[in-house]
Design a protein around this motif. Structure first.
Motif, PDB file in Angstrom:
ATOM      1  N   ARG A  14      11.377  -4.000  -5.643  1.00 46.02           N
ATOM      2  CA  ARG A  14      10.775  -4.636  -4.961  1.00 46.02           C
ATOM      3  C   ARG A  14       9.508  -4.044  -4.348  1.00 46.02           C
ATOM      4  O   ARG A  14       8.649  -4.538  -3.454  1.00 46.02           O
ATOM      5  N   ASN A  15       9.162  -2.748  -4.739  1.00 48.64           N
ATOM      6  CA  ASN A  15       7.980  -2.180  -3.999  1.00 48.64           C
ATOM      7  C   ASN A  15       7.454  -0.755  -5.208  1.00 48.64           C
ATOM      8  O   ASN A  15       8.269  -0.657  -6.058  1.00 48.64           O
ATOM      9  N   PHE A  16       6.300  -0.423  -4.842  1.00 41.06           N
ATOM     10  CA  PHE A  16       5.832   0.732  -5.766  1.00 41.06           C
ATOM     11  C   PHE A  16       6.977   1.934  -5.745  1.00 41.06           C
ATOM     12  O   PHE A  16       6.732   2.586  -6.784  1.00 41.06           O
ATOM     13  N   ASP A  17       7.686   2.337  -5.013  1.00 41.23           N
ATOM     14  CA  ASP A  17       8.592   3.388  -5.018  1.00 41.23           C
ATOM     15  C   ASP A  17       9.619   3.087  -6.057  1.00 41.23           C
ATOM     16  O   ASP A  17       9.937   4.384  -6.702  1.00 41.23           O
ATOM     17  N   LYS A  18      10.155   2.187  -6.418  1.00 43.48           N
ATOM     18  CA  LYS A  18      11.009   1.875  -7.576  1.00 43.48           C
ATOM     19  C   LYS A  18      10.518   1.197  -8.648  1.00 43.48           C
ATOM     20  O   LYS A  18      11.297   1.100  -9.625  1.00 43.48           O
ATOM     21  N   PHE A  19       9.232   0.665  -8.461  1.00 44.20           N
ATOM     22  CA  PHE A  19       8.752   0.110  -9.750  1.00 44.20           C
ATOM     23  C   PHE A  19       7.442   0.642  -9.920  1.00 44.20           C
ATOM     24  O   PHE A  19       6.245   0.321  -9.586  1.00 44.20           O
ATOM     25  N   PRO A  20       7.393   1.801 -10.929  1.00 43.32           N
ATOM     26  CA  PRO A  20       6.173   2.649 -11.074  1.00 43.32           C
ATOM     27  C   PRO A  20       5.149   1.917 -11.720  1.00 43.32           C
ATOM     28  O   PRO A  20       5.334   1.304 -12.679  1.00 43.32           O
ATOM     29  N   GLY A  28       2.561  -1.390   1.945  1.00 39.07           N
ATOM     30  CA  GLY A  28       3.332  -0.927   3.003  1.00 39.07           C
ATOM     31  C   GLY A  28       3.961   0.197   3.347  1.00 39.07           C
ATOM     32  O   GLY A  28       4.283   0.523   4.338  1.00 39.07           O
ATOM     33  N   ILE A  29       4.007   1.085   2.151  1.00 39.91           N
ATOM     34  CA  ILE A  29       4.950   2.296   2.323  1.00 39.91           C
ATOM     35  C   ILE A  29       4.113   3.357   1.744  1.00 39.91           C
ATOM     36  O   ILE A  29       4.714   4.456   1.421  1.00 39.91           O
ATOM     37  N   GLY A  30       2.754   3.584   1.672  1.00 45.10           N
ATOM     38  CA  GLY A  30       1.788   4.575   1.318  1.00 45.10           C
ATOM     39  C   GLY A  30       1.861   5.210  -0.048  1.00 45.10           C
ATOM     40  O   GLY A  30       1.597   6.145  -0.238  1.00 45.10           O
ATOM     41  N   GLN A  31       2.407   4.044  -0.784  1.00 43.96           N
ATOM     42  CA  GLN A  31       2.441   4.457  -2.160  1.00 43.96           C
ATOM     43  C   GLN A  31       1.329   3.950  -3.230  1.00 43.96           C
ATOM     44  O   GLN A  31       0.749   4.657  -3.886  1.00 43.96           O
ATOM     45  N   CYS A  32       0.729   2.804  -2.844  1.00 43.36           N
ATOM     46  CA  CYS A  32      -0.290   2.340  -3.983  1.00 43.36           C
ATOM     47  C   CYS A  32      -1.769   2.901  -3.558  1.00 43.36           C
ATOM     48  O   CYS A  32      -2.340   3.035  -4.566  1.00 43.36           O
ATOM     49  N   GLY A  33      -2.120   3.228  -2.487  1.00 44.34           N
ATOM     50  CA  GLY A  33      -3.153   3.471  -2.180  1.00 44.34           C
ATOM     51  C   GLY A  33      -4.436   2.607  -1.866  1.00 44.34           C
ATOM     52  O   GLY A  33      -5.650   2.706  -1.723  1.00 44.34           O
ATOM     53  N   ALA A  34      -3.822   1.302  -1.902  1.00 41.50           N
ATOM     54  CA  ALA A  34      -5.176   0.081  -1.790  1.00 41.50           C
ATOM     55  C   ALA A  34      -5.578   0.318  -0.367  1.00 41.50           C
ATOM     56  O   ALA A  34      -6.777  -0.222  -0.169  1.00 41.50           O
ATOM     57  N   CYS A  35      -5.021   0.711   0.654  1.00 40.93           N
ATOM     58  CA  CYS A  35      -5.508   0.719   1.934  1.00 40.93           C
ATOM     59  C   CYS A  35      -5.981   2.040   2.268  1.00 40.93           C
ATOM     60  O   CYS A  35      -6.361   2.215   3.668  1.00 40.93           O
ATOM     61  N   THR A  36      -6.493   2.880   1.302  1.00 41.90           N
ATOM     62  CA  THR A  36      -7.069   4.205   1.649  1.00 41.90           C
ATOM     63  C   THR A  36      -8.413   4.096   2.552  1.00 41.90           C
ATOM     64  O   THR A  36      -9.231   3.015   2.411  1.00 41.90           O
ATOM     65  N   VAL A  37      -8.448   4.952   3.514  1.00 42.57           N
ATOM     66  CA  VAL A  37      -9.763   5.057   4.460  1.00 42.57           C
ATOM     67  C   VAL A  37      -9.776   6.565   4.445  1.00 42.57           C
ATOM     68  O   VAL A  37      -8.970   7.391   4.199  1.00 42.57           O
ATOM     69  N   LEU A  38     -11.158   7.038   4.968  1.00 39.49           N
ATOM     70  CA  LEU A  38     -11.120   8.519   5.201  1.00 39.49           C
ATOM     71  C   LEU A  38     -11.005   8.593   6.666  1.00 39.49           C
ATOM     72  O   LEU A  38     -11.400   7.795   7.546  1.00 39.49           O
ATOM     73  N   MET A  39     -10.229   9.583   7.259  1.00 37.48           N
ATOM     74  CA  MET A  39     -10.118   9.962   8.518  1.00 37.48           C
ATOM     75  C   MET A  39     -10.681  11.537   8.396  1.00 37.48           C
ATOM     76  O   MET A  39     -10.188  12.501   7.863  1.00 37.48           O
ATOM     77  N   ASP A  40     -11.610  11.559   9.547  1.00 36.75           N
ATOM     78  CA  ASP A  40     -12.304  13.192   9.574  1.00 36.75           C
ATOM     79  C   ASP A  40     -12.474  13.566   8.116  1.00 36.75           C
ATOM     80  O   ASP A  40     -12.419  14.732   7.743  1.00 36.75           O
ATOM     81  N   GLY A  41     -12.857  12.672   7.112  1.00 30.02           N
ATOM     82  CA  GLY A  41     -13.369  13.188   5.577  1.00 30.02           C
ATOM     83  C   GLY A  41     -12.070  13.169   4.888  1.00 30.02           C
ATOM     84  O   GLY A  41     -12.477  13.362   3.563  1.00 30.02           O
ATOM     85  N   ASN A  42     -11.002  13.050   5.262  1.00 29.26           N
ATOM     86  CA  ASN A  42      -9.567  13.216   4.358  1.00 29.26           C
ATOM     87  C   ASN A  42      -9.287  11.919   4.104  1.00 29.26           C
ATOM     88  O   ASN A  42      -9.459  10.826   4.775  1.00 29.26           O
ATOM     89  N   ALA A  43      -8.800  11.628   2.668  1.00 27.01           N
ATOM     90  CA  ALA A  43      -7.992  10.225   2.170  1.00 27.01           C
ATOM     91  C   ALA A  43      -6.976  10.081   2.787  1.00 27.01           C
ATOM     92  O   ALA A  43      -6.048  10.900   2.500  1.00 27.01           O
ATOM     93  N   VAL A  44      -6.780   8.812   3.898  1.00 29.68           N
ATOM     94  CA  VAL A  44      -5.598   8.568   4.129  1.00 29.68           C
ATOM     95  C   VAL A  44      -4.830   7.315   3.777  1.00 29.68           C
ATOM     96  O   VAL A  44      -6.005   6.284   3.676  1.00 29.68           O
ATOM     97  N   ARG A  45      -3.731   7.135   3.936  1.00 32.67           N
ATOM     98  CA  ARG A  45      -3.240   5.653   3.647  1.00 32.67           C
ATOM     99  C   ARG A  45      -3.033   4.925   5.000  1.00 32.67           C
ATOM    100  O   ARG A  45      -1.969   5.020   5.649  1.00 32.67           O
TER     101      ARG A  45
END
Lengths: 784, 152
Positions: free
Chosen positions: A716-722, B40-57
């Protein structure tokens, strides 16, 4: 809420906001809309359709022209990444002969479509379809009689369905601009020339612009619009050229507004939790437990009844409403809910696979039965059998399902990126009891779709929530887990039992295909299997339909993707058993067809184009030239054909793959031959589509599956569905277009069916292992 | 429980729980919607912003932890889409649906800060954002082009 909001931006009113969210290209500058005061929450939405700008003359429903020559072209289909916001204006502008640099695109109104009939001159579709350069593919438009015809985006159908009437729209407007100028100057219209938004009369050296004459043209009807002719492809000047996407500048600055980005005065936020087992419903919930949490407004139950089922709900659920989405989600997570899972609760992927396999062995419905399969199989020198399968898989778009809705007692407004605005409009009317003429869809960009109902019942759920709190706009947003677990339909699991009888030289004299699939939509279960491109004199296909509770829908690649995987892998197996080169084996079997369709077996009108595509792709990929140890090339061809072959796009591919002895696969290179037919509208856009499909097909091959346990989806999320990333994308991708004398089906998914079989055919060559199910993540690729 | 965040050079006073993920404060409290929600779990990166120049989720970081840091969102990269990465993205017509591209661009910007002339291997290692439309082919070309534009 934030204290600092740039003041100048709060001056935009809602009408302006609506316009700017949906307009791109040209010199238009987009503004951000920031919340107004809370009192503004009850501000009425402008009663007329939002895109009608009174100051700008409308020539016809698709085209307005401003005095500065800015041409605004309305697009009925939602831009979800396939390039419709550019290709559709190009089709209009080709005929309009306006200055492309001054073209803007905006969304057409589904509400206007519900109110206004299509002009008579757009309804008559002459020509013979695919073989007629001036023709169209009218079948799918027969019941689309609203002004914008078919607004749903599906089946790679945008160009196929809308090209004809969009070219007509451009031509009608051009003729009226010319007529208005001719009337003004008192000269015959035949002496005028229109080019790049300028009309000239050579004899009198007079000149005017579209912007200057537009107001007059808007009041100048054609005496007989049914006489308008559209250009054949040999006359194209704009179509067929590579044009950058009009929406791209907005998508690199964050200005492009998607459904998820809508913000309205006084807006509430809703988070939804639906029963994890499809077909289930809420038993009970306890609102008191979350009543006093920060920002909580209410909980709305979303029942699973005959009404909600009829608008596409997949199960029942609850929505928590709060003053921010995070607060709504946090409250919902804390809300105790008891479910009634329903009859699907005992089902797992394993039990469903067994069910498919068993059903495949029972008698099925024959779709093709050429020759005498049983007799030929009995006299075959060798009989080969194999069982193939694919798992359930969602479309998995990036933007989680959402819509923002305001329901009042006599009107519904929906802000959303939806693949089917007309359908959403009708379903919103049904849910609220408000007439379709009073439902307004304000289309936004959509963060991917990949299937005609790819957004799931996002809009419908949002309408149900907002209907419970009439007078307040509500933004409903699914979590990722909701989107992939309960908000989507799936490409179904299917199991395909294949059996071939070969003669002494290894050529098939008989083939029997038994396909167990729940894909009962149209020809999804047999597209690509009912009439293979290979000459097999005795051929039988039967469809076997097990029952499941899993919601099934279209997915990028359609039925052609699993079906192509089966056929293109099995034919490769046969080539190997015959000891023949898989490219030459295919080539021979295709060449054996009679070219013209005849009664009975093997008529194949596209035979020569298939052979040409194979030859082209073999040549460009260096087929047969040496590769390092552990590398191999795999080949596949498919045309996503429908059983009648009236719509298809030929695509042949060679994938160059490496597998280490430890079993690590690298996808090095892809060579693609893609049919262009008479013409592609925007070849750049098609190129991008093919590049993207390579990642899509690779992900299907390597990773993607939805597993069921106790009736619900596990991944149901990117961790299990790469989803593969940059590092897995091939470093070399070569694409060549192949001209043919017909119109192709489309380009949104025609390069997908070849990918899993081509990769697996290469994997077989390297490892000696024939994998008959995807994804590969469940298999051991090690060798040597 | 208001707190202050420095985003794109502007101090915003935010009235929200400090545990709220930074993503939702940016989008819903401040109104900068270019940063997207994907997983919502830091996996996909769509939410990436720069924090002090570093890419963070930002979906996976409590807003309170961003206090006192310099945050850059896609809206703050340039006033007019003229950052070299944005120019390169336009030149190669990279986006399709476009939903992940804010995150892709900011990740590329952070990469270019550290490695002004990234190799393909550098790009493979750093560009870990998901794109379901599969625009990787053009993102790679655009990063090389952006590096060249920066060097001019």
């Amino acid at each position: 809420m934030s204290e600092k909001t740039p003041e100048k931006k709060t001056e935009m009113d809602r009408r302006e906001f609506l316009t700017t969210t949906a307009t791109v290209g040209g010199a238009m500058v987009l503004g951000f809309w920031m919340p107004l005061s809370a009192e503004a929450a009850n501000m009425p939405v402008a009663p007329t359709p939002w895109y009608r700008e009174a100051a700008v003359p409308e020539i016809n429903a698709w085209i307005t022209i401003a005095p500065d020559d800015t041409v605004t072209i309305r697009v009925g289909q939602t831009e979800l990444g396939t390039g419709v916001f550019t290709a559709n204006p190009m089709m209009v502008a080709e005929e309009l002969q306006c200055d492309w640099k001054k073209v803007r695109a905006e969304y057409a109104s589904a509400n206007r479509d519900a109110r206004e009939k299509a002009p008579e001159w757009t309804l008559k579709v002459p020509g013979n379809g695919e073989s007629d350069p001036g023709g169209a593919a009218p079948v799918e438009l027969e019941n689309a009689k609203g002004v914008y015809r078919r607004m749903i985006i599906h089946s790679s159908g945008n160009v196929r369905e809308s090209r004809y009437y969009l070219q007509l729209a451009g031509a009608e407007a051009r003729e009226r601009l010319l007529l208005a100028a001719a009337n003004e100057w008192g000269v015959p219209v035949s002496e005028l020339v229109a080019k790049d938004s300028v009309i000239t009369h050579a004899k009198s050296k007079r000149r005017t612009t579209y912007g200057a004459i537009a107001a007059k043209a808007a009041r100048t009807p054609l005496p007989d619009p049914s006489k308008i002719k559209i250009k054949t492809p040999d006359k194209y000047t704009l179509l067929g050229t590579e044009q950058k996407s009009l929406d791209v500048p907005l998508k690199v600055t964050g200005e492009a507004i998607y459904g998820i980005d809508i913000r309205l005065p006084g807006m509430l936020y809703a988070a939804v939790k639906a029963c994890p087992v499809w077909g289930g419903d809420v038993q009970s919930y306890n609102f008191d437990r979350i009543r006093n949490m920060p920002g909580v407004h209410s909980v709305v139950r979303l029942p699973f009844d005959s009404l909600t089922k009829s608008v596409g709900f997949l199960c029942g659920g609850v929505a928590a409403i709060a003053d921010s989405w995070w607060r709504a989600k946090t409250a919902l997570d804390a809300l105790p809910v008891e479910w009634n899972y329903g009859s699907g609760a005992g089902v797992s992927s394993t039990s469903l696979y067994d069910l498919h396999l068993a059903t495949g062995k029972q008698p099925g419905e024959a779709k093709t039965n050429d020759g005498n399969v049983d007799e030929a199989m009995a006299r075959a020198a060798k009989v080969v059998e194999a069982v193939y399968s694919v798992p359930f898989s969602p479309r998995a778009r990036m933007e989680p399902g959402n819509a923002t809705v305001l329901v009042t007692d006599n009107r519904v407004d929906i802000w959303s990126g939806d693949q089917d605005p007309q359908g959403l409009l009708r379903r919103a009317a049904k849910l609220t009891g408000i007439t379709p003429e009073n439902v307004y869809i304000h289309s936004t960009f959509q963060g991917g779709g990949y299937g005609s109902n790819g957004n799931g019942p996002q809009g419908e759920q949002a309408v149900a929530v907002a209907n419970a709190v009439r007078g307040r706009p509500v933004k409903m947003l699914w979590t990722r887990e909701e989107d992939w677990g309960t908000g989507t339909k799936y490409r179904p699991m299917s199991v395909c039992l294949m059996k071939a009888g070969l003669d002494a030289q290894g050529w098939p004299i008989a083939m029997e295909v038994r396909h167990a699939t729940t894909w009962s939509l149209g020809d999804m279960g047999y597209r690509g299997l009912s009439a293979p491109p290979y000459f097999i004199p005795n051929y039988r296909l039967t469809i076997h339909a097990p029952k499941t509770h899993v919601p099934i829908g279209t997915r990028r690649g359609t039925g052609a993707a699993p079906n192509g995987f089966y056929m293109e892998s099995f034919i490769d197996e046969l080539a190997n058993i015959a000891g023949k080169d898989p490219y030459m084996y295919r080539r021979e079997l295709i060449s054996r067809n009679p070219a013209e369709p005849k009664q009975g077996v093997g008529g194949f009108v596209h035979r020569d184009d298939f052979v040409r595509a194979l030859d082209m792709v073999a040549k460009m990929s260096g087929w047969g030239t040496p590769l390092p140890e552990g590398w191999a090339r795999g080949i596949a061809i498919d045309d996503r054909r429908r059983p009648t072959r009236t719509t298809s796009t030929i695509c042949a591919q060679v994938h160059t793959v490496e597998v280490t002895k430890a079993g690590k696969l690298t996808h090095h290179r892809v060579d693609v031959v893609f049919e262009q037919g008479f013409a592609l509208m925007n070849p750049l856009s098609v190129r991008k589509q093919i590049e993207g499909q390579i990642a899509w097909g690779y992900d299907d091959t390597m990773y993607q599956a939805t597993t069921l346990e106790e009736g619900h989806a596990i991944e149901r999320n990117f961790d299990k569905f790469p989803v593969s990333r940059m590092n897995e994308y091939p470093k070399q991708v070569n694409i060549q277009f192949m001209k043919t004398n017909r119109w192709i089906t489309g380009a949104g998914e025609e390069a997908i069916p070849q990918i899993p079989p081509a990769i697996l055919n290469a994997v077989f060559k390297i490892t000696g292992k024939r994998f008959r199910s995807i994804p590969l993540k469940s298999h051991d690729l090690s060798w040597g | 429980m208001a707190f202050t965040l420095l985003v794109n050079g502007v101090q915003y006073s935010v009235d929200a729980e400090q545990e709220t993920p930074l993503l939702w404060v940016l989008r819903d409290s401040i109104g900068l919607t270019g940063t997207k929600y994907g997983c919502g779990i830091g996996q996909c990166g769509a939410c990436t912003v720069l924090m002090d120049g570093n890419a963070v989720r930002s979906c996976f970081m409590q807003a309170g932890r961003a206090v006192g840091r310099k945050i850059t969102t896609i809206e703050g990269l340039s006033p007019d889409g003229s950052h070299p990465a944005q120019l390169a993205w336009k030149e190669f017509d990279v986006p399709q649906c476009g939903y992940c591209q804010s995150g892709q661009i900011l990740t590329a910007v952070a990469l270019l800060e550290k490695k002004p002339k990234p190799t393909d291997a550098d790009i493979d290692a750093q560009m870990t954002n998901a794109c379901r439309c599969g625009t990787y082919h053009r993102i790679r070309q655009a990063i090389h082009r952006a590096a060249a534009l920066r060097g001019q």
